[in-house]
Design a protein around this motif. Structure first.
Motif, PDB file in Angstrom:
ATOM      1  N   ARG A 150      -7.025  -5.350  15.443  1.00 30.92           N
ATOM      2  CA  ARG A 150      -5.920  -5.319  14.487  1.00 30.92           C
ATOM      3  C   ARG A 150      -6.236  -6.272  13.331  1.00 30.92           C
ATOM      4  NH1 ARG A 150      -1.952  -1.960  14.033  1.00 30.92           N
ATOM      5  NH2 ARG A 150      -0.810  -3.654  13.038  1.00 30.92           N
ATOM      6  N   VAL A 151      -5.997  -5.784  12.119  1.00 35.74           N
ATOM      7  CA  VAL A 151      -6.178  -6.619  10.919  1.00 35.74           C
ATOM      8  C   VAL A 151      -4.937  -6.480  10.043  1.00 35.74           C
ATOM      9  CG1 VAL A 151      -8.705  -6.496  10.878  1.00 35.74           C
ATOM     10  CG2 VAL A 151      -7.350  -4.735   9.701  1.00 35.74           C
ATOM     11  N   THR A 152      -4.817  -7.394   9.101  1.00 31.56           N
ATOM     12  CA  THR A 152      -3.731  -7.270   8.127  1.00 31.56           C
ATOM     13  C   THR A 152      -4.246  -7.668   6.750  1.00 31.56           C
ATOM     14  OG1 THR A 152      -1.390  -7.758   7.730  1.00 31.56           O
ATOM     15  CG2 THR A 152      -2.795  -9.616   8.350  1.00 31.56           C
ATOM     16  N   ALA A 153      -3.561  -7.196   5.726  1.00 31.25           N
ATOM     17  CA  ALA A 153      -4.040  -7.390   4.360  1.00 31.25           C
ATOM     18  C   ALA A 153      -3.810  -8.813   3.887  1.00 31.25           C
ATOM     19  CB  ALA A 153      -3.314  -6.418   3.425  1.00 31.25           C
ATOM     20  N   ALA A 193     -15.517  -2.723   6.420  1.00 31.13           N
ATOM     21  CA  ALA A 193     -14.873  -2.011   7.530  1.00 31.13           C
ATOM     22  C   ALA A 193     -14.068  -0.830   7.012  1.00 31.13           C
ATOM     23  CB  ALA A 193     -13.955  -2.955   8.299  1.00 31.13           C
ATOM     24  N   LEU A 194     -13.965   0.182   7.834  1.00 33.11           N
ATOM     25  CA  LEU A 194     -13.015   1.270   7.604  1.00 33.11           C
ATOM     26  C   LEU A 194     -11.745   0.885   8.339  1.00 33.11           C
ATOM     27  CD1 LEU A 194     -15.371   4.351   7.961  1.00 33.11           C
ATOM     28  CD2 LEU A 194     -14.086   3.686   5.917  1.00 33.11           C
ATOM     29  N   VAL A 195     -10.692   0.649   7.557  1.00 31.66           N
ATOM     30  CA  VAL A 195      -9.431   0.181   8.132  1.00 31.66           C
ATOM     31  C   VAL A 195      -8.390   1.294   8.013  1.00 31.66           C
ATOM     32  CG1 VAL A 195      -7.546  -1.475   7.895  1.00 31.66           C
ATOM     33  CG2 VAL A 195      -9.913  -2.237   7.617  1.00 31.66           C
ATOM     34  N   ARG A 196      -7.835   1.693   9.140  1.00 31.87           N
ATOM     35  CA  ARG A 196      -6.770   2.699   9.145  1.00 31.87           C
ATOM     36  C   ARG A 196      -5.438   1.957   9.190  1.00 31.87           C
ATOM     37  NH1 ARG A 196      -5.405   5.347  13.705  1.00 31.87           N
ATOM     38  NH2 ARG A 196      -7.384   4.633  14.565  1.00 31.87           N
ATOM     39  N   LEU A 197      -4.772   1.992   8.039  1.00 32.09           N
ATOM     40  CA  LEU A 197      -3.517   1.238   7.924  1.00 32.09           C
ATOM     41  C   LEU A 197      -2.432   1.877   8.779  1.00 32.09           C
ATOM     42  CD1 LEU A 197      -3.610   0.562   4.072  1.00 32.09           C
ATOM     43  CD2 LEU A 197      -3.846  -1.145   5.888  1.00 32.09           C
ATOM     44  N   ASP A 198      -1.489   1.075   9.214  1.00 32.69           N
ATOM     45  CA  ASP A 198      -0.369   1.589  10.014  1.00 32.69           C
ATOM     46  C   ASP A 198       0.377   2.640   9.198  1.00 32.69           C
ATOM     47  OD1 ASP A 198      -1.108  -0.242  11.936  1.00 32.69           O
ATOM     48  OD2 ASP A 198       0.362  -1.746  11.295  1.00 32.69           O
ATOM     49  N   GLY A 199       0.529   3.810   9.758  1.00 33.93           N
ATOM     50  CA  GLY A 199       1.208   4.903   9.067  1.00 33.93           C
ATOM     51  C   GLY A 199       0.254   5.838   8.362  1.00 33.93           C
ATOM     52  N   PHE A 250       0.834  -1.199   0.000  1.00 32.59           N
ATOM     53  CA  PHE A 250       0.000   0.000   0.000  1.00 32.59           C
ATOM     54  C   PHE A 250       0.865   1.244   0.000  1.00 32.59           C
ATOM     55  CE2 PHE A 250      -2.427  -3.160   2.455  1.00 32.59           C
ATOM     56  CZ  PHE A 250      -3.646  -3.137   1.810  1.00 32.59           C
ATOM     57  N   VAL A 251       0.432   2.269  -0.727  1.00 33.42           N
ATOM     58  CA  VAL A 251       1.053   3.581  -0.583  1.00 33.42           C
ATOM     59  C   VAL A 251      -0.015   4.623  -0.289  1.00 33.42           C
ATOM     60  CG1 VAL A 251       3.062   3.094  -2.049  1.00 33.42           C
ATOM     61  CG2 VAL A 251       0.977   4.050  -3.075  1.00 33.42           C
ATOM     62  N   GLY A 252       0.384   5.637   0.438  1.00 30.25           N
ATOM     63  CA  GLY A 252      -0.483   6.768   0.714  1.00 30.25           C
ATOM     64  C   GLY A 252       0.199   8.043   0.283  1.00 30.25           C
ATOM     65  N   ALA A 253      -0.568   9.133   0.249  1.00 31.00           N
ATOM     66  CA  ALA A 253      -0.007  10.429  -0.144  1.00 31.00           C
ATOM     67  C   ALA A 253       0.154  11.305   1.091  1.00 31.00           C
ATOM     68  CB  ALA A 253      -0.934  11.108  -1.150  1.00 31.00           C
ATOM     69  N   THR A 254       1.226  12.069   1.099  1.00 29.01           N
ATOM     70  CA  THR A 254       1.469  12.986   2.214  1.00 29.01           C
ATOM     71  C   THR A 254       0.739  14.300   1.954  1.00 29.01           C
ATOM     72  OG1 THR A 254       3.675  12.033   2.295  1.00 29.01           O
ATOM     73  CG2 THR A 254       3.277  13.980   3.643  1.00 29.01           C
ATOM     74  N   GLU A 310       4.995  13.540  -1.256  1.00 30.64           N
ATOM     75  CA  GLU A 310       5.538  12.212  -1.568  1.00 30.64           C
ATOM     76  C   GLU A 310       4.559  11.094  -1.240  1.00 30.64           C
ATOM     77  OE1 GLU A 310       9.269  11.088   0.136  1.00 30.64           O
ATOM     78  OE2 GLU A 310      10.076  13.103  -0.163  1.00 30.64           O
ATOM     79  N   LEU A 311       4.697  10.017  -2.003  1.00 35.17           N
ATOM     80  CA  LEU A 311       3.961   8.795  -1.675  1.00 35.17           C
ATOM     81  C   LEU A 311       4.798   8.009  -0.674  1.00 35.17           C
ATOM     82  CD1 LEU A 311       2.778   7.788  -5.261  1.00 35.17           C
ATOM     83  CD2 LEU A 311       1.395   8.791  -3.440  1.00 35.17           C
ATOM     84  N   VAL A 312       4.148   7.502   0.354  1.00 37.77           N
ATOM     85  CA  VAL A 312       4.868   6.740   1.378  1.00 37.77           C
ATOM     86  C   VAL A 312       4.184   5.389   1.562  1.00 37.77           C
ATOM     87  CG1 VAL A 312       5.703   8.781   2.595  1.00 37.77           C
ATOM     88  CG2 VAL A 312       3.480   7.812   3.201  1.00 37.77           C
ATOM     89  N   GLU A 313       4.982   4.409   1.929  1.00 38.05           N
ATOM     90  CA  GLU A 313       4.430   3.078   2.122  1.00 38.05           C
ATOM     91  C   GLU A 313       3.719   2.991   3.471  1.00 38.05           C
ATOM     92  OE1 GLU A 313       6.624   0.179   0.296  1.00 38.05           O
ATOM     93  OE2 GLU A 313       5.474  -1.505   1.088  1.00 38.05           O
ATOM     94  N   VAL A 314       2.575   2.350   3.483  1.00 35.55           N
ATOM     95  CA  VAL A 314       1.799   2.161   4.713  1.00 35.55           C
ATOM     96  C   VAL A 314       1.373   0.693   4.800  1.00 35.55           C
ATOM     97  CG1 VAL A 314       0.960   4.537   4.829  1.00 35.55           C
ATOM     98  CG2 VAL A 314      -0.336   2.813   3.555  1.00 35.55           C
ATOM     99  N   GLY A 315       0.792   0.323   5.973  1.00 37.31           N
ATOM    100  CA  GLY A 315       0.317  -1.044   6.141  1.00 37.31           C
ATOM    101  C   GLY A 315       1.457  -2.039   6.192  1.00 37.31           C
ATOM    102  N   PRO A 316       1.226  -3.329   5.951  1.00 38.29           N
ATOM    103  CA  PRO A 316      -0.058  -3.927   5.537  1.00 38.29           C
ATOM    104  C   PRO A 316      -1.018  -4.176   6.699  1.00 38.29           C
ATOM    105  CG  PRO A 316       1.631  -5.616   5.690  1.00 38.29           C
ATOM    106  CD  PRO A 316       2.306  -4.317   6.001  1.00 38.29           C
ATOM    107  N   GLY A 317      -0.589  -3.897   7.937  1.00 44.65           N
ATOM    108  CA  GLY A 317      -1.488  -4.057   9.069  1.00 44.65           C
ATOM    109  C   GLY A 317      -2.238  -2.758   9.325  1.00 44.65           C
ATOM    110  N   GLY A 318      -3.285  -2.851  10.119  1.00 42.28           N
ATOM    111  CA  GLY A 318      -4.041  -1.657  10.449  1.00 42.28           C
ATOM    112  C   GLY A 318      -5.061  -1.941  11.524  1.00 42.28           C
TER     113      GLY A 318
END
Lengths: 168, 152
Positions: free
Chosen positions: B124-127, B96-102, B37-41, B64-72
């Protein structure tokens, strides 16, 4: 980055088809028309008040508001009242362009419907041209307009403008 | 005409739309194809997942795009007892609304679980991604989230 995936390049397009599944019940009048197609014939209905023959019939006369109960078997030939030559490609196009979409007034009908016209160069199509339906093989007839492969010129002289001018 | 002679047919009306993803969503989908997963700053250093092209608060281009997850973490969820044909899972599951780590935002996806009693806000969940060979660069490349510890 996982091995073996980098050579695919970045994702730039996303297929997002939307579809609607539905059940269609055509009703009594259209079912008759569709079953007529299954027998290889065009079945219309005449209004008992104004005498107009509709094909396909919706089961009522839009002018008089009465039920159309008299079934009429129409001819296999008709007249091109107007037409359109399709030159523009579009997604899902099933027929090679250019092709002709024609409004065809079947003999005995007072309502034209749209049909595919083939076996004629697109620059020779004209209003008033006499055409006939070409059906699929008898074993392949189904209650659908897909039973009509297309229309083609039937060799008769063009119809007089006065015979179809009311249907443009 | 008898009632039984009235025809009845199943139809499908379908439009084969395709959308261009643009550079940001494209990068997100490319990452999904790679099983990450990537997210935007965005403004104030917040990380938006899935990434948007513009910061929702300021309208500025994201950074920048930053890597997040795969857990959340599950922010909120709803149990689906009777999945529909187009749902990502064909057995009962949770949206579910999952907020990934980061990440500072939550993304909507399916969570596979044996039943609603196994789920809780804050769990806690993971992808769980589809097998690599089946991934095409789509949200469906993420098969679902599963509870950490492997309850599902």
């Amino acid at each position: 980055m996982a091995d073996g995936t980098t050579d695919q390049g970045p994702v730039t397009m996303l297929a997002t088809p939307i579809s609607l599944d539905f059940e269609f019940t055509p009703g009594v009048a259209q079912s008759k028309f569709l079953r007529g197609l299954e027998r290889g014939e065009f079945l219309g209905q005449r209004c008992g008040t104004c005498g107009q023959v509709y094909v396909p019939s919706r089961g009522t006369c839009p002018t008089d508001g009465v039920a159309t109960t008299e079934d009429v078997v129409l001819g296999n030939s008709g007249t091109v009242t107007t037409y359109c030559v399709v030159n523009v490609p579009f997604a899902g196009q099933a027929i090679e362009i250019p092709y002709i979409c024609a409004q065809i007034l079947l003999d005995g009908a007072n309502l034209s419907f749209m049909g595919l016209l083939q076996e004629i160069p697109t620059d020779q199509i004209r209003m008033g041209m006499r055409v006939e339906a070409v059906w699929v093989d008898e074993a392949e007839l189904i209650p659908s307009l897909a039973s009509v492969k297309y229309f083609r010129p039937n060799g008769e002289p063009d119809a007089d403008y006065d015979t179809y001018k009311e249907y443009l | 005409m008898a009632e039984s002679e009235v025809l009845h047919a199943e139809h499908r009306l379908e439009y084969p739309y395709a959308r261009s993803t643009g550079p940001i969503i494209g990068a997100f989908l490319t990452a999904l194809r790679e099983g990450r997963f990537v997210g935007a700053t965005g403004s104030e250093g917040k990380v938006i997942v899935p990434p948007t092209e513009y910061d929702p608060l300021t309208g500025d281009d994201v950074g920048e795009l930053v890597e997040v997850g795969p857990g959340g973490v599950i922010d909120s969820w709803a149990w689906v007892s009777h999945p529909l044909r187009k749902h990502p899972l064909q057995v009962p599951f949770a949206w579910a609304l999952v907020r990934l780590d980061g990440a500072d935002t939550a993304m909507l996806h399916a969570v596979a679980a044996p039943g609603p009693e196994a789920l809780a806000t804050g769990a806690r969940v993971t992808a769980k991604f589809c097998p690599e060979a089946e991934r095409v660069g789509s949200m469906a490349d993420l098969e679902s989230f599963v509870l950490e510890g492997g309850a599902a």
